[in-house]
Scaffold this motif. Structure first.
Motif, PDB file in Angstrom:
ATOM      1  N   ASP A  38      -0.031 -16.221   8.937  1.00 24.15           N
ATOM      2  CA  ASP A  38       1.123 -16.020   9.823  1.00 24.15           C
ATOM      3  C   ASP A  38       2.238 -16.994   9.474  1.00 24.15           C
ATOM      4  O   ASP A  38       1.992 -18.142   9.130  1.00 24.15           O
ATOM      5  CB  ASP A  38       0.704 -16.185  11.286  1.00 24.15           C
ATOM      6  CG  ASP A  38       1.846 -15.838  12.228  1.00 24.15           C
ATOM      7  OD1 ASP A  38       2.247 -14.650  12.242  1.00 24.15           O
ATOM      8  OD2 ASP A  38       2.366 -16.747  12.905  1.00 24.15           O
ATOM      9  N   THR A  69       1.108 -11.681   8.438  1.00 25.27           N
ATOM     10  CA  THR A  69       1.710 -11.210   9.699  1.00 25.27           C
ATOM     11  C   THR A  69       3.038 -11.909   9.970  1.00 25.27           C
ATOM     12  O   THR A  69       3.185 -13.113   9.763  1.00 25.27           O
ATOM     13  CB  THR A  69       0.788 -11.472  10.912  1.00 25.27           C
ATOM     14  OG1 THR A  69       0.471 -12.868  10.988  1.00 25.27           O
ATOM     15  CG2 THR A  69      -0.481 -10.657  10.842  1.00 25.27           C
ATOM     16  N   TYR A  70       3.975 -11.128  10.437  1.00 22.18           N
ATOM     17  CA  TYR A  70       5.214 -11.666  10.997  1.00 22.18           C
ATOM     18  C   TYR A  70       5.628 -10.747  12.144  1.00 22.18           C
ATOM     19  O   TYR A  70       5.947  -9.574  11.918  1.00 22.18           O
ATOM     20  CB  TYR A  70       6.321 -11.762   9.941  1.00 22.18           C
ATOM     21  CG  TYR A  70       7.507 -12.533  10.439  1.00 22.18           C
ATOM     22  CD1 TYR A  70       7.450 -13.917  10.554  1.00 22.18           C
ATOM     23  CD2 TYR A  70       8.663 -11.880  10.853  1.00 22.18           C
ATOM     24  CE1 TYR A  70       8.517 -14.638  11.046  1.00 22.18           C
ATOM     25  CE2 TYR A  70       9.746 -12.594  11.343  1.00 22.18           C
ATOM     26  CZ  TYR A  70       9.667 -13.972  11.439  1.00 22.18           C
ATOM     27  OH  TYR A  70      10.723 -14.680  11.939  1.00 22.18           O
ATOM     28  N   ASN A  71       5.546 -11.254  13.345  1.00 23.40           N
ATOM     29  CA  ASN A  71       5.859 -10.474  14.550  1.00 23.40           C
ATOM     30  C   ASN A  71       5.057  -9.173  14.632  1.00 23.40           C
ATOM     31  O   ASN A  71       5.606  -8.081  14.654  1.00 23.40           O
ATOM     32  CB  ASN A  71       7.368 -10.163  14.614  1.00 23.40           C
ATOM     33  CG  ASN A  71       8.183 -11.400  14.958  1.00 23.40           C
ATOM     34  OD1 ASN A  71       7.619 -12.431  15.348  1.00 23.40           O
ATOM     35  ND2 ASN A  71       9.485 -11.316  14.823  1.00 23.40           N
ATOM     36  N   GLU A  72       3.758  -9.325  14.671  1.00 25.49           N
ATOM     37  CA  GLU A  72       2.862  -8.159  14.754  1.00 25.49           C
ATOM     38  C   GLU A  72       1.961  -8.272  15.988  1.00 25.49           C
ATOM     39  O   GLU A  72       0.801  -7.872  15.947  1.00 25.49           O
ATOM     40  CB  GLU A  72       2.000  -8.044  13.487  1.00 25.49           C
ATOM     41  CG  GLU A  72       2.735  -7.872  12.195  1.00 25.49           C
ATOM     42  CD  GLU A  72       3.402  -6.502  12.032  1.00 25.49           C
ATOM     43  OE1 GLU A  72       3.311  -5.670  12.937  1.00 25.49           O
ATOM     44  OE2 GLU A  72       4.053  -6.317  10.984  1.00 25.49           O
ATOM     45  N   LYS A  93      10.172  -5.205   8.368  1.00 30.84           N
ATOM     46  CA  LYS A  93      10.915  -6.344   7.815  1.00 30.84           C
ATOM     47  C   LYS A  93      11.560  -5.988   6.491  1.00 30.84           C
ATOM     48  O   LYS A  93      12.070  -6.844   5.771  1.00 30.84           O
ATOM     49  CB  LYS A  93       9.978  -7.549   7.616  1.00 30.84           C
ATOM     50  CG  LYS A  93       9.626  -8.259   8.904  1.00 30.84           C
ATOM     51  CD  LYS A  93       8.234  -7.941   9.353  1.00 30.84           C
ATOM     52  CE  LYS A  93       8.212  -7.798  10.866  1.00 30.84           C
ATOM     53  NZ  LYS A  93       6.909  -7.231  11.298  1.00 30.84           N
ATOM     54  N   ARG A 106       9.756 -18.677   4.754  1.00 30.15           N
ATOM     55  CA  ARG A 106       8.913 -17.525   5.101  1.00 30.15           C
ATOM     56  C   ARG A 106       9.035 -16.461   4.015  1.00 30.15           C
ATOM     57  O   ARG A 106      10.028 -16.375   3.305  1.00 30.15           O
ATOM     58  CB  ARG A 106       9.344 -17.043   6.485  1.00 30.15           C
ATOM     59  CG  ARG A 106       9.730 -15.598   6.600  1.00 30.15           C
ATOM     60  CD  ARG A 106       9.899 -15.192   8.041  1.00 30.15           C
ATOM     61  NE  ARG A 106      10.938 -14.179   8.188  1.00 30.15           N
ATOM     62  CZ  ARG A 106      10.773 -12.890   7.912  1.00 30.15           C
ATOM     63  NH1 ARG A 106       9.625 -12.456   7.451  1.00 30.15           N
ATOM     64  NH2 ARG A 106      11.759 -12.041   8.073  1.00 30.15           N
ATOM     65  N   THR A 151       2.476 -14.146  17.456  1.00 28.78           N
ATOM     66  CA  THR A 151       1.351 -13.538  16.722  1.00 28.78           C
ATOM     67  C   THR A 151       0.337 -14.603  16.278  1.00 28.78           C
ATOM     68  O   THR A 151      -0.876 -14.359  16.291  1.00 28.78           O
ATOM     69  CB  THR A 151       1.872 -12.768  15.481  1.00 28.78           C
ATOM     70  OG1 THR A 151       2.750 -11.735  15.923  1.00 28.78           O
ATOM     71  CG2 THR A 151       0.741 -12.143  14.690  1.00 28.78           C
ATOM     72  N   SER A 182       5.397 -16.665  13.496  1.00 30.78           N
ATOM     73  CA  SER A 182       6.043 -15.516  14.152  1.00 30.78           C
ATOM     74  C   SER A 182       6.606 -15.921  15.510  1.00 30.78           C
ATOM     75  O   SER A 182       5.883 -16.442  16.355  1.00 30.78           O
ATOM     76  CB  SER A 182       5.026 -14.404  14.398  1.00 30.78           C
ATOM     77  OG  SER A 182       4.502 -13.915  13.208  1.00 30.78           O
ATOM     78  N   ASP A 204       7.205 -14.156  17.971  1.00 35.79           N
ATOM     79  CA  ASP A 204       6.609 -13.393  19.078  1.00 35.79           C
ATOM     80  C   ASP A 204       5.203 -13.862  19.449  1.00 35.79           C
ATOM     81  O   ASP A 204       4.535 -13.242  20.269  1.00 35.79           O
ATOM     82  CB  ASP A 204       6.585 -11.880  18.750  1.00 35.79           C
ATOM     83  CG  ASP A 204       5.482 -11.520  17.753  1.00 35.79           C
ATOM     84  OD1 ASP A 204       4.907 -12.438  17.112  1.00 35.79           O
ATOM     85  OD2 ASP A 204       5.182 -10.323  17.628  1.00 35.79           O
TER      86      ASP A 204
END
Ligand SMILES: Nc1nc2c(ncn2[C@@H]2O[C@H](COP(=O)(O)OP(=O)(O)OP(=O)(O)O)[C@@H](O)[C@H]2O)c(=O)[nH]1
Ligand SMILES: [Mg+2]
Length: 237
Positions: A37, A11-14, A214, A68, A44, A40, A42
């Motif tokens: 992760d 996950t990255y910004n999910e 992304k 990342r 996440t 992120s 945001d």
């Protein structure tokens, strides 16, 4: 369902998608989840921790630090999974492009294959909501990869896969260098070169509705070179 199956979810910004994907995966009784992760921005990662607390014991969260990358994240996830007891190790995107409802079919096919691919390009497979240029790009990418590597696989760039532990153990993960789509191509090539049997099961891929892609032009450029690198020849050589 096989009680020793683990699903790796990078996950990255999910933040909008993750709870929905997690619910979908957790709906399948025997499955465990490893969320990877990459800090992120945001939040996440915090959501992942909360979900892990909710589904006591079935979800683990790996908070990566340092460089990342999707490929690096899945590699770290594989390493963690191999340190545990899972016999089957799945990977899927967290943006709802990959439907958790397809997991049982992937896992069932893994009984007869070392790596099973959720494929858009076998009969029954489909893509929903992709603009024409994305369809063409993906089709071209697969033709290109197949022509150079001679891989007999219809969807070499699908990130929805199920690996047998024994197949992953054959691959020197530390030698896999690439990221993004290239990572997927390189892993598949290494597996086939080591004698792994590949199966494809049809999936319906749905363009993400929430959050941002992304996919970058750097990732696409790398994908052009990767098939040549993995076969060990310069382009045209
Ligand atoms: N941990 C981690 N996950 C990533 C990174 N980049 C992408 N992801 C995740 O990898 C999955 C695929 O990323 P997407 O942004 O959907 O990329 P894509 O599927 O190639 O591109 P689209 O087709 O446009 O969606 C998603 O779950 C992302 O959150 C990363 O650097 N680190
Ligand atoms: Mg995506």
């Amino acid at each position: 369902m096989n009680s020793e199956a683990l699903v790796i979810l990078p996950t990255y910004n999910e933040r909008a998608n993750l709870p929905l994907v997690v619910d979908g995966v957790m709906a399948h009784g025997g499955l465990r989840l490893l969320i990877v992760d990459d800090q992120s921005p945001d939040g996440t990662g915090d959501i992942a921790d909360r979900l892990a607390a909710t589904f006591g014991g079935r979800i683990e969260v790996l908070h990566r630090t340092g460089k990342r990358g999707l490929g690096l994240s899945i590699r770290d996830g594989f390493a963690r999974a191999l340190g545990g007891r899972a016999e089957l190790i799945c990977q899927m995107d967290a943006d709802l492009s990959h439907d958790p409802a397809s997991l049982p079919a992937l896992i069932a096919a893994a009984a007869h294959a070392d790596v099973t691919i959720g494929s858009r390009y076998v009969p029954g497979g489909a893509i929903v909501n992709w603009p024409y240029r994305r369809r063409v790009l993906s089709r071209f990418a697969n033709m290109y990869v197949r022509a150079i590597t001679r891989l007999d696989v219809h969807d070499c760039t699908s990130g929805f896969r199920c690996w047998r532990r024994s197949a992953l153990e054959r691959i020197p993960l530390g030698e896999v260098r690439s990221d993004g789509y290239s990572f997927l191509i390189e892993m598949l090539f290494m597996a086939v070169r080591r004698g792994c049997r590949v199966a494809e099961v049809p999936i319906t891929f749905v363009e993400r509705r929430l959050g941002a892609s992304k996919l970058s032009s750097a990732v696409l450029m790398e994908s052009l070179m990767t098939p040549w690198r993995v076969i060990g020849k310069p382009p045209g050589g």
